[in-house]
Design a protein around this motif. Structure first.
Motif, mmCIF file in Angstrom:
data_model
loop_
_atom_site.group_PDB
_atom_site.id
_atom_site.type_symbol
_atom_site.label_atom_id
_atom_site.label_comp_id
_atom_site.label_asym_id
_atom_site.label_seq_id
_atom_site.Cartn_x
_atom_site.Cartn_y
_atom_site.Cartn_z
ATOM 1 N N ALA A 2 0.841 -1.198 0.000
ATOM 2 C CA ALA A 2 0.000 0.000 0.000
ATOM 3 C C ALA A 2 0.873 1.243 0.000
ATOM 4 C CB ALA A 2 -0.908 -0.005 1.227
ATOM 5 N N SER A 3 0.496 2.214 -0.798
ATOM 6 C CA SER A 3 1.311 3.419 -0.931
ATOM 7 C C SER A 3 1.501 4.140 0.399
ATOM 8 C CB SER A 3 0.716 4.360 -1.975
ATOM 9 O OG SER A 3 -0.580 4.776 -1.574
ATOM 10 N N LYS A 4 0.527 4.027 1.300
ATOM 11 C CA LYS A 4 0.635 4.697 2.597
ATOM 12 C C LYS A 4 1.775 4.125 3.449
ATOM 13 C CE LYS A 4 -2.715 1.816 5.059
ATOM 14 N NZ LYS A 4 -3.969 1.796 5.783
ATOM 15 N N HIS A 5 2.294 2.954 3.090
ATOM 16 C CA HIS A 5 3.390 2.355 3.841
ATOM 17 C C HIS A 5 4.759 2.788 3.318
ATOM 18 C CE1 HIS A 5 0.739 -1.091 5.561
ATOM 19 N NE2 HIS A 5 0.313 0.115 5.877
ATOM 20 N N ASN A 6 4.788 3.508 2.207
ATOM 21 C CA ASN A 6 6.001 4.140 1.670
ATOM 22 C C ASN A 6 7.121 3.177 1.271
ATOM 23 O OD1 ASN A 6 4.993 6.825 1.995
ATOM 24 N ND2 ASN A 6 5.381 6.620 4.180
ATOM 25 N N TRP A 7 6.802 1.945 0.933
ATOM 26 C CA TRP A 7 7.847 0.993 0.558
ATOM 27 C C TRP A 7 8.588 1.398 -0.705
ATOM 28 C CZ3 TRP A 7 9.919 -1.847 3.974
ATOM 29 C CH2 TRP A 7 9.176 -2.351 5.033
ATOM 30 N N SER A 8 7.974 2.192 -1.542
ATOM 31 C CA SER A 8 8.626 2.587 -2.795
ATOM 32 C C SER A 8 9.909 3.382 -2.558
ATOM 33 C CB SER A 8 7.665 3.393 -3.672
ATOM 34 O OG SER A 8 7.282 4.585 -3.008
ATOM 35 N N ARG A 9 10.108 3.881 -1.353
ATOM 36 C CA ARG A 9 11.345 4.595 -1.023
ATOM 37 C C ARG A 9 12.561 3.668 -1.053
ATOM 38 N NH1 ARG A 9 9.747 7.912 4.415
ATOM 39 N NH2 ARG A 9 7.919 9.001 3.589
ATOM 40 N N LEU A 10 12.358 2.379 -0.779
ATOM 41 C CA LEU A 10 13.477 1.436 -0.690
ATOM 42 C C LEU A 10 13.331 0.189 -1.548
ATOM 43 C CD1 LEU A 10 14.173 1.406 3.172
ATOM 44 C CD2 LEU A 10 15.588 2.434 1.405
ATOM 45 N N ALA A 11 12.122 -0.146 -1.979
ATOM 46 C CA ALA A 11 11.910 -1.435 -2.640
ATOM 47 C C ALA A 11 10.962 -1.296 -3.826
ATOM 48 C CB ALA A 11 11.338 -2.436 -1.642
ATOM 49 N N LYS A 12 11.148 -2.212 -4.777
ATOM 50 C CA LYS A 12 10.280 -2.238 -5.952
ATOM 51 C C LYS A 12 9.432 -3.512 -6.018
ATOM 52 C CE LYS A 12 13.341 0.533 -8.916
ATOM 53 N NZ LYS A 12 13.081 1.731 -8.231
ATOM 54 N N THR A 13 9.834 -4.556 -5.290
ATOM 55 C CA THR A 13 9.115 -5.830 -5.356
ATOM 56 C C THR A 13 8.746 -6.311 -3.947
ATOM 57 O OG1 THR A 13 11.084 -7.220 -5.168
ATOM 58 C CG2 THR A 13 10.463 -6.495 -7.396
ATOM 59 N N LYS A 14 7.819 -7.246 -3.888
ATOM 60 C CA LYS A 14 7.426 -7.837 -2.610
ATOM 61 C C LYS A 14 8.587 -8.596 -1.976
ATOM 62 C CE LYS A 14 2.522 -8.131 -3.593
ATOM 63 N NZ LYS A 14 1.340 -8.988 -3.699
ATOM 64 N N ASP A 15 9.430 -9.220 -2.801
ATOM 65 C CA ASP A 15 10.588 -9.932 -2.265
ATOM 66 C C ASP A 15 11.561 -8.969 -1.585
ATOM 67 O OD1 ASP A 15 9.696 -12.431 -3.054
ATOM 68 O OD2 ASP A 15 10.810 -12.401 -4.942
ATOM 69 N N GLN A 16 11.759 -7.801 -2.174
ATOM 70 C CA GLN A 16 12.635 -6.801 -1.563
ATOM 71 C C GLN A 16 12.048 -6.308 -0.239
ATOM 72 O OE1 GLN A 16 12.886 -3.968 -4.775
ATOM 73 N NE2 GLN A 16 14.799 -4.851 -5.560
ATOM 74 N N ILE A 17 10.738 -6.120 -0.211
ATOM 75 C CA ILE A 17 10.075 -5.705 1.035
ATOM 76 C C ILE A 17 10.249 -6.783 2.101
ATOM 77 C CG2 ILE A 17 7.837 -5.227 2.111
ATOM 78 C CD1 ILE A 17 7.038 -3.909 -0.593
ATOM 79 N N ALA A 18 10.081 -8.028 1.721
ATOM 80 C CA ALA A 18 10.245 -9.133 2.671
ATOM 81 C C ALA A 18 11.665 -9.152 3.235
ATOM 82 C CB ALA A 18 9.918 -10.462 1.991
ATOM 83 N N ASP A 19 12.664 -8.918 2.388
ATOM 84 C CA ASP A 19 14.054 -8.881 2.853
ATOM 85 C C ASP A 19 14.279 -7.726 3.831
ATOM 86 O OD1 ASP A 19 14.699 -11.096 1.320
ATOM 87 O OD2 ASP A 19 15.603 -9.916 -0.307
ATOM 88 N N LEU A 20 13.704 -6.564 3.526
ATOM 89 C CA LEU A 20 13.842 -5.413 4.422
ATOM 90 C C LEU A 20 13.148 -5.665 5.756
ATOM 91 C CD1 LEU A 20 13.318 -2.560 1.832
ATOM 92 C CD2 LEU A 20 15.425 -3.037 3.097
ATOM 93 N N MET A 21 11.982 -6.281 5.708
ATOM 94 C CA MET A 21 11.262 -6.590 6.946
ATOM 95 C C MET A 21 12.038 -7.602 7.781
ATOM 96 S SD MET A 21 7.344 -6.573 5.577
ATOM 97 C CE MET A 21 6.492 -6.461 7.139
ATOM 98 N N ALA A 22 12.623 -8.595 7.144
ATOM 99 C CA ALA A 22 13.448 -9.576 7.864
ATOM 100 C C ALA A 22 14.660 -8.884 8.481
ATOM 101 C CB ALA A 22 13.882 -10.695 6.928
ATOM 102 N N GLY A 23 15.251 -7.949 7.755
ATOM 103 C CA GLY A 23 16.384 -7.198 8.287
ATOM 104 C C GLY A 23 15.999 -6.382 9.503
ATOM 105 N N ALA A 24 14.808 -5.794 9.478
ATOM 106 C CA ALA A 24 14.341 -5.002 10.619
ATOM 107 C C ALA A 24 14.139 -5.885 11.846
ATOM 108 C CB ALA A 24 13.049 -4.279 10.262
ATOM 109 N N VAL A 25 13.589 -7.069 11.650
ATOM 110 C CA VAL A 25 13.376 -7.979 12.782
ATOM 111 C C VAL A 25 14.718 -8.471 13.320
ATOM 112 C CG1 VAL A 25 12.405 -10.210 13.458
ATOM 113 C CG2 VAL A 25 11.057 -8.637 12.056
ATOM 114 N N ALA A 26 15.657 -8.753 12.433
ATOM 115 C CA ALA A 26 16.958 -9.269 12.861
ATOM 116 C C ALA A 26 17.843 -8.197 13.491
ATOM 117 C CB ALA A 26 17.678 -9.896 11.669
#
Length: 64
Positions: A2-26
């Protein structure tokens, strides 16, 4: 993505978002609330927040 989550600032795909989210948890700072846990991580100048259940299941994530 969703655009309100601003993922386009760092990622273009769902896989990239998943990697960033995993990095945040780790690597992120953990903040515990009554019914969830937030992980906050600064990556490439952007603050990523990932919310998980108490059992560790990711429920949401966004860039501040």
């Amino acid at each position: 993505m969703a655009s309100k989550h601003n993922w386009s600032r760092l990622a273009k795909t769902k896989d990239q978002i998943a990697d960033l989210m995993a990095g945040a948890v780790a690597n992120g700072t953990r903040s515990t609330a009554r019914d969830h846990i937030d992980f906050t991580w600064v990556h490439r100048g952007q603050t990523i927040v990932v919310r998980t259940s108490k059992s560790g299941d990711i429920s949401n994530g966004w860039i501040k």
